[in-house]
Write a protein that holds these residues in place. Structure first.
Motif, mmCIF file in Angstrom:
data_model
loop_
_atom_site.group_PDB
_atom_site.id
_atom_site.type_symbol
_atom_site.label_atom_id
_atom_site.label_comp_id
_atom_site.label_asym_id
_atom_site.label_seq_id
_atom_site.Cartn_x
_atom_site.Cartn_y
_atom_site.Cartn_z
ATOM 1 N N VAL A 153 4.303 -9.652 -6.721
ATOM 2 C CA VAL A 153 4.663 -8.585 -6.044
ATOM 3 C C VAL A 153 3.808 -7.363 -6.545
ATOM 4 C CG1 VAL A 153 6.774 -6.923 -5.529
ATOM 5 C CG2 VAL A 153 7.025 -9.466 -5.756
ATOM 6 N N PHE A 154 3.667 -7.209 -7.824
ATOM 7 C CA PHE A 154 2.970 -5.758 -8.219
ATOM 8 C C PHE A 154 1.670 -5.895 -8.511
ATOM 9 C CE2 PHE A 154 7.471 -5.046 -9.048
ATOM 10 C CZ PHE A 154 7.524 -3.819 -8.678
ATOM 11 N N TYR A 157 -0.907 -5.724 -5.481
ATOM 12 C CA TYR A 157 -0.736 -4.540 -4.560
ATOM 13 C C TYR A 157 -1.282 -3.252 -5.444
ATOM 14 C CZ TYR A 157 2.235 -1.651 -1.594
ATOM 15 O OH TYR A 157 2.594 -0.644 -0.540
ATOM 16 N N THR A 158 -0.537 -3.294 -6.609
ATOM 17 C CA THR A 158 -0.899 -2.111 -7.598
ATOM 18 C C THR A 158 -2.465 -1.883 -7.874
ATOM 19 O OG1 THR A 158 1.139 -2.365 -8.374
ATOM 20 C CG2 THR A 158 -0.514 -0.962 -9.675
ATOM 21 N N GLN A 161 -3.697 -0.324 -4.500
ATOM 22 C CA GLN A 161 -3.210 0.895 -4.381
ATOM 23 C C GLN A 161 -3.615 2.136 -5.437
ATOM 24 O OE1 GLN A 161 -1.416 2.024 -1.712
ATOM 25 N NE2 GLN A 161 0.098 3.829 -2.375
ATOM 26 N N TRP A 162 -3.922 1.616 -6.563
ATOM 27 C CA TRP A 162 -4.288 2.585 -7.528
ATOM 28 C C TRP A 162 -5.412 2.236 -8.283
ATOM 29 C CZ3 TRP A 162 -1.233 6.729 -7.668
ATOM 30 C CH2 TRP A 162 -0.165 6.720 -6.995
ATOM 31 N N VAL A 173 5.794 5.188 -11.384
ATOM 32 C CA VAL A 173 5.430 4.673 -10.264
ATOM 33 C C VAL A 173 6.054 3.189 -9.582
ATOM 34 C CG1 VAL A 173 3.484 4.302 -8.732
ATOM 35 C CG2 VAL A 173 3.348 6.014 -10.243
ATOM 36 N N ARG A 176 9.642 2.812 -9.078
ATOM 37 C CA ARG A 176 10.298 3.146 -7.773
ATOM 38 C C ARG A 176 10.811 1.906 -7.077
ATOM 39 N NH1 ARG A 176 8.596 7.760 -5.065
ATOM 40 N NH2 ARG A 176 8.335 6.744 -3.210
ATOM 41 N N VAL A 177 10.246 0.628 -7.450
ATOM 42 C CA VAL A 177 10.533 -0.515 -6.667
ATOM 43 C C VAL A 177 11.039 -1.491 -7.756
ATOM 44 C CG1 VAL A 177 9.974 -2.283 -5.015
ATOM 45 C CG2 VAL A 177 8.792 0.153 -5.178
ATOM 46 N N TYR A 187 15.310 -1.396 0.879
ATOM 47 C CA TYR A 187 14.205 -0.874 0.043
ATOM 48 C C TYR A 187 14.693 0.069 -0.831
ATOM 49 C CZ TYR A 187 9.235 -0.526 -1.194
ATOM 50 O OH TYR A 187 8.158 -0.263 -1.675
ATOM 51 N N ASN A 284 4.398 -6.022 3.070
ATOM 52 C CA ASN A 284 3.490 -5.705 2.106
ATOM 53 C C ASN A 284 2.701 -6.768 1.983
ATOM 54 O OD1 ASN A 284 4.844 -3.288 2.035
ATOM 55 N ND2 ASN A 284 5.513 -3.588 -0.296
ATOM 56 N N THR A 286 1.048 -8.416 -0.999
ATOM 57 C CA THR A 286 0.992 -8.295 -2.338
ATOM 58 C C THR A 286 0.118 -9.158 -3.200
ATOM 59 O OG1 THR A 286 3.018 -9.763 -2.400
ATOM 60 C CG2 THR A 286 3.427 -7.392 -2.606
ATOM 61 N N ARG A 293 -0.307 -2.701 3.174
ATOM 62 C CA ARG A 293 0.870 -2.787 3.812
ATOM 63 C C ARG A 293 0.497 -2.743 5.475
ATOM 64 N NH1 ARG A 293 4.623 1.969 2.173
ATOM 65 N NH2 ARG A 293 3.411 3.538 2.486
ATOM 66 N N TYR A 329 -1.848 10.732 -3.038
ATOM 67 C CA TYR A 329 -1.010 10.396 -4.046
ATOM 68 C C TYR A 329 -1.703 11.190 -5.479
ATOM 69 C CZ TYR A 329 1.084 6.700 -1.344
ATOM 70 O OH TYR A 329 1.709 5.973 -0.173
ATOM 71 N N TYR A 364 4.876 13.389 -7.623
ATOM 72 C CA TYR A 364 5.336 12.318 -6.412
ATOM 73 C C TYR A 364 6.719 12.388 -6.145
ATOM 74 C CZ TYR A 364 4.296 7.435 -5.232
ATOM 75 O OH TYR A 364 4.181 6.096 -4.592
HETATM 76 N N1 UDP Z 1 4.587 -1.779 -5.554
HETATM 77 C C1 UDP Z 1 3.834 -2.944 -5.490
HETATM 78 N N2 UDP Z 1 4.169 -4.080 -4.678
HETATM 79 C C2 UDP Z 1 4.904 -3.765 -3.773
HETATM 80 C C3 UDP Z 1 5.768 -2.478 -3.669
HETATM 81 C C4 UDP Z 1 5.395 -1.473 -4.655
HETATM 82 O O1 UDP Z 1 3.017 -3.111 -6.503
HETATM 83 O O2 UDP Z 1 5.488 -4.623 -2.870
HETATM 84 C C5 UDP Z 1 4.241 -0.555 -6.521
HETATM 85 C C6 UDP Z 1 2.922 0.031 -6.182
HETATM 86 O O3 UDP Z 1 2.137 0.066 -7.426
HETATM 87 C C7 UDP Z 1 3.335 1.051 -5.534
HETATM 88 C C8 UDP Z 1 4.824 1.481 -6.217
HETATM 89 O O4 UDP Z 1 5.241 0.283 -6.772
HETATM 90 O O5 UDP Z 1 2.330 2.151 -5.412
HETATM 91 C C9 UDP Z 1 5.531 2.366 -5.456
HETATM 92 O O6 UDP Z 1 5.960 1.848 -4.409
HETATM 93 P P1 UDP Z 1 6.449 2.606 -3.244
HETATM 94 O O7 UDP Z 1 6.721 1.695 -2.174
HETATM 95 O O8 UDP Z 1 7.585 3.791 -3.692
HETATM 96 O O9 UDP Z 1 5.044 3.462 -2.843
HETATM 97 P P2 UDP Z 1 4.909 4.596 -1.567
HETATM 98 O O10 UDP Z 1 6.008 4.381 -0.534
HETATM 99 O O11 UDP Z 1 5.154 5.938 -2.276
HETATM 100 O O12 UDP Z 1 3.589 4.355 -1.163
#
Ligand code: UDP
Ligand code: FAD
Length: 382
Positions: A153-154, A157-158, A161-162, A173, A176-177, A187, A284, A286, A293, A329, A364
């Motif tokens: 999952v993380f 994706y991370t 994203q980052w 960050v 949040r999930v 969610y 997503n 992942t 996504r 972000y 954020y």
């Molecule tokens: N995240 C992830 N996989 C997921 C969803 C979230 O790795 O399926 C991580 C990722 O680093 C993301 C953070 O959790 O930036 C926060 O997710 P959120 O959905 O809150 O991000 P936003 O909606 O702000 O883009």
């Protein structure tokens, strides 16, 4: 009109502050917005195929804050929407946040039952455990789940994203999930989860529709505001009323100490001549693909009588400040916070100047938290 207050930016921060100042403070407010529309990143519009899309990415309103819900409900009715997200992992679509339903999808019955019992004992039913905390657990069973969630999952994706691993970004960050110890696939956990019934833009129109508010679009504040000798000048004259700024703070001072880092997104919209693309509002990706996504708008906003369907893919990249790029972000870490504080200190010499918003505060914020902060600031200025 002679103005009592000037607000830079017509996003949720600016629009909320404008409405409170105008209505509760009876102040004449000018809102300056560089884009050709109001709403900031919450802006939505109908595309060429008649489908309501979110131009700056999917926005789902959710809050547990009664005062925010009450305030915004004056400007819109709501479409109740308990947002659910799935992640594509191999051939499976698994619920995210990872929860007990997900657990039972990825492990066989016997193992899932055993792991569920363990999670309930360790954390209690209904608890929400950040992945980075779960990974610290020493029990081998819990570690196995944590590793599965981290890897599937993380991690990827991370990275997309980052551009960094989960352990290298702020725990706030990924927190949040969290991993959710319940069978709730939603969610968000907030009491109210909904979309403005007719879209965000009409809600913003109603918020800004007040005799004391004037909105000036297509205008960058640098064209009309100058900051010199501890004073703010509006079109050449000293302005002593309150100025609320919701733009990027480094831009205000010509990037004097260097640019504050941001992640940006490239949104690639596509209209398809088919009834449904993925059957979910958000999927997503992942573990695979370059995008994070895919959002299918008709499922987000409950649009039923549409011809075809419109989707958007999100491709993250490092913001460079080039023409047309949008800083989405803030990248939360100590170095960036120090840089931010250098700029913030510069603003302190302007007594009537106030920083508000995701950009100006380099934070954020969700829509609801932003609304609350703007309500509070505006009320202190009355
Ligand atoms: N995240 C992830 N996989 C997921 C969803 C979230 O790795 O399926 C991580 C990722 O680093 C993301 C953070 O959790 O930036 C926060 O997710 P959120 O959905 O809150 O991000 P936003 O909606 O702000 O883009
Ligand atoms: P913005 O919406 O960015 O508004 C700032 C405005 O100021 C902009 O219109 C900008 O053009 C203007 N401006 C900037 N500089 C100047 C200048 N120099 N002169 C004139 N005008 C200027 N939150 C949720 O609650 N739910 C969600 O599902 C959700 N999804 C999101 C998805 C994405 C992809 C992103 C990036 C954010 C999401 N958010 C979500 C967060 C939400 O977008 C923010 O909380 C909210 O937009 C912040 O409002 P704001 O007014 O601070 O900033």
């Amino acid at each position: 009109m002679k103005y009592d207050a000037i607000i830079v930016g017509a996003g949720i921060a600016g629009a909320t502050a404008a409405r409170i100042l105008a209505e509760e403070g009876n102040k004449k407010v000018l809102v300056i917005e560089r884009r050709s529309h109001i709403g900031g990143n919450c802006f939505d519009e109908f595309d060429d195929y008649g489908i309501l899309i979110h131009t700056y990415g999917p926005h789902i309103f959710h809050t547990g804050e009664e005062s925010v819900r009450e305030f915004l409900s004056r400007f819109t009715e709501w479409y109740d929407f308990g947002h659910e997200v799935v992640a594509k992992v191999g051939d499976q679509l698994i619920p995210v946040p990872f929860n007990l339903n997900t657990l039972h999808m990825v492990y066989d019955q016997e193992k899932a039952d055993r792991l569920e019992k363990k999670l309930l004992e360790e954390y209690g039913g209904g608890s929400r455990v950040p992945i980075m905390k779960l990974r610290e657990n020493e029990d081998p069973d819990v570690r196995e789940i944590a590793e599965y969630v981290y890897q599937n999952v993380f991690l990827r994706y991370t990275m997309k994203q980052w551009g960094q691993k989960p352990e290298d970004i702020s725990p706030e960050v990924t927190g949040r999930v969290p991993v959710v110890i319940s069978y709730d696939n939603r969610y968000f956990k907030d009491k109210y989860q909904s979309m403005p019934l007719h879209g965000y833009t009409p809600m913003f129109e109603a918020m800004l529709d007040h005799e004391n508010i004037e909105v000036c679009l297509n205008t960058d504040c640098s064209e009309v505001l100058k900051f010199e000798d501890r004073k703010i000048f509006f079109k050449g004259d000293e302005f002593t009323g309150d100025v609320i700024y919701t733009g990027a703070i480094d831009e205000l001072f010509d990037l004097r100490f260097g640019r504050l880092p941001y992640r940006s997104l490239d949104f690639k919209f596509e209209h398809l001549d088919q009834d449904s693309f993925q059957g979910h509002s958000v999927v997503n990706y992942t573990v695979s693909e370059d995008f994070t996504r895919i959002t299918e708008f008709k499922y987000l906003t409950g649009q039923k009588d549409t011809n075809g369907t419109t989707i958007v893919r999100e491709y993250p990249f490092a913001y460079t400040g080039a023409e047309g790029e949008i800083p989405y972000y803030a990248i939360l870490n100590e170095d960036n916070e120090n840089l931010y504080n250098k700029y913030k200190t510069m603003t302190e010499e302007f007594e009537n100047f106030h920083l508000l918003g995701r950009l100006a505060e380099y934070k954020y914020y969700n829509i609801d938290a932003m609304t609350l902060k703007a309500m509070e600031l505006a009320r202190t200025l009355i």
